[in-house]
Design a protein around this motif. Structure first.
Motif, short mmCIF file in Angstrom:
data_model
loop_
_atom_site.label_atom_id
_atom_site.label_comp_id
_atom_site.label_asym_id
_atom_site.label_seq_id
_atom_site.Cartn_x
_atom_site.Cartn_y
_atom_site.Cartn_z
N GLU A 41 0.83 -1.20 0.00
CA GLU A 41 0.00 0.00 0.00
C GLU A 41 0.87 1.25 0.00
O GLU A 41 0.47 2.30 -0.52
CB GLU A 41 -0.93 -0.01 1.22
N ILE A 42 2.07 1.16 0.56
CA ILE A 42 3.00 2.30 0.54
C ILE A 42 3.37 2.65 -0.90
O ILE A 42 3.39 3.82 -1.29
CB ILE A 42 4.26 1.98 1.37
N GLU A 85 13.69 1.32 0.36
CA GLU A 85 12.51 1.40 -0.49
C GLU A 85 11.49 0.34 -0.11
O GLU A 85 10.43 0.23 -0.74
CB GLU A 85 12.91 1.25 -1.97
N ARG A 86 11.77 -0.41 0.94
CA ARG A 86 10.87 -1.48 1.38
C ARG A 86 10.51 -1.31 2.86
O ARG A 86 10.83 -2.16 3.70
CB ARG A 86 11.54 -2.84 1.15
N PRO A 87 9.85 -0.19 3.22
CA PRO A 87 9.55 0.07 4.63
C PRO A 87 8.62 -0.96 5.27
O PRO A 87 8.61 -1.10 6.49
CB PRO A 87 8.90 1.46 4.61
N ASP A 90 8.09 -2.25 9.16
CA ASP A 90 6.82 -2.11 9.88
C ASP A 90 6.20 -3.46 10.24
O ASP A 90 5.65 -3.62 11.33
CB ASP A 90 5.82 -1.32 9.02
N LEU A 91 6.28 -4.42 9.32
CA LEU A 91 5.61 -5.71 9.52
C LEU A 91 6.57 -6.90 9.45
O LEU A 91 6.18 -8.02 9.76
CB LEU A 91 4.52 -5.90 8.46
#
Length: 365
Positions: free
Chosen positions: A154-155, A306-308, A312-313
């Motif tokens: 979704e980011i 580029e892969r936050p 986060d998860l």
């Protein structure tokens, strides 16, 4: 009958195209009216960086190899564009599908659009915000001319919306890298070689480093390796060495009994090591995705990502490029006090199915 041209050129691409190719072959076997050509740009051309991946991931022989490896980035881009233009003119297609963020992705996207051919970008919309990274330039330019974005999060969707792209171009499908990971996990195999024989599960680290910020300055590289050696408290560190890193390590004379350097590994061997490791230390984006899904602690030696979603998860932590900041993170891994994988939406092994469903629906009209 829709015709698609699938492009791959460098090691990270091969894991991303494999499930897409397998899904296309499956649909053809089911008598779906669809044709495709697989084009290898030749950006990575040695066996360890290319050939082994085709064999291990059961990717068919490409219909053409453009031989675009070697030279500077500009030379490589130009070479690929000249050869790919000829390929497209000789073999018309409805769509060029590119993956990731390597030189081939950029070169083939531009070439296709100049011939008025639609472009689909698998992994579209991801951003690090770091314009010193060639990959970020590749992402931004490719996305600026893309017709269909197949996104991993979704980011990424929100990044594209902020850039003004309409919802009908954005297809949230998940991550084809994870399709490959889940499909190949039962086939992971221990690498052959003396340094791997004595490894015990969860009692070693896996490390990769190749980015200029980490490996091009000799003293900084030495300080980083020293900090890693100290923080891992004598546990073995398996270090498949990228060619540019090997040259610099040789110059500074880094050596330690538990720093076990080896040649680049095949996909099945490398991920066997990651799956059984105590932790991973890397500056690669893709490895953070795989480590997260396998629930392996992961430290990223970069100031941005580029892969936050892996932070986060997932199991990833962004530590930066300052060696002095490493210790508390390594201490947490050593104490088995690390966060657990929470599950990233649509990283379920079915991404390629969703991509092909959308392409067939769109181009069979």
């Amino acid at each position: 009958m829709p015709t698609f041209t699938i492009v791959a050129g460098a090691r990270p691409n091969f894991m991303k195209i494999a499930p897409i190719i397998h899904q296309l072959q499956k649909r053809q076997a089911e008598d779906t009216a669809i044709k495709f050509r697989l084009i290898h740009t030749g950006q990575h051309y040695d066996k360890k960086m290319s050939g082994d991946f085709f064999e291990q991931l059961d990717i068919p022989e490409p219909h053409a190899n453009l031989g675009g490896g070697g030279g500077t980035q500009a030379e490589q881009t130009a070479s690929i564009m000249v050869s790919f233009e000829k390929e497209l003119m000789e073999n018309p297609t409805d769509l060029v599908l590119v993956v990731g963020d390597v030189t081939s992705t950029l070169a083939c996207s531009i070439t296709a659009k100049k011939l008025c051919i639609d472009v689909a970008h698998v992994e579209g919309g991801i951003r690090s915000g770091d314009l010193t990274m060639p990959e970020e330039i590749n992402r931004m330019v490719t996305d600026s001319i893309t017709d269909h974005f197949f996104t991993t999060s979704e980011i990424a969707n929100e990044n594209l919306r902020k850039s003004g792209f309409s919802e009908d171009k954005i297809h949230f499908v998940g991550n084809t890298m994870i399709d490959t990971l889940m499909a190949q996990m039962p086939r992971f195999q221990k690498p052959e070689g003396e340094i791997f024989d004595s490894l015990e599960p969860k009692k070693y680290f896996v490390m990769t480093m190749h980015r200029p910020a980490n490996v091009d300055q000799e003293q900084k590289l030495k300080a980083m390796i020293d900090a890693i050696l100290e923080g891992t408290q004598g546990l073995p560190i398996i270090f498949p060495v990228h060619p540019r890193t090997a040259k610099n390590l040789q110059a500074i004379g880094i050596a330690a009994d538990n720093l076990l350097m080896c040649e680049p590994l095949g996909y099945l061997e490398f991920n066997y090591l990651v799956k059984n490791a105590k932790g991973v230390i890397t500056d690669s984006g893709g490895i953070t995705e795989e480590a997260s899904v396998m629930n392996i602690p992961c430290i990223t030696l970069r100031d941005n990502t580029e892969r936050p979603e892996t932070i986060d998860l997932g199991t990833n932590e962004l530590v930066g490029t300052n060696p002095e900041k490493l210790k508390p993170y390594l201490d947490k891994i050593m104490k088995n006090d690390w966060k657990q994988y929470q599950g990233i939406p649509l990283w379920d092994g079915k991404t390629s199915e969703r991509i092909i469903d959308i392409l067939i629906s769109t181009y069979s009209k």
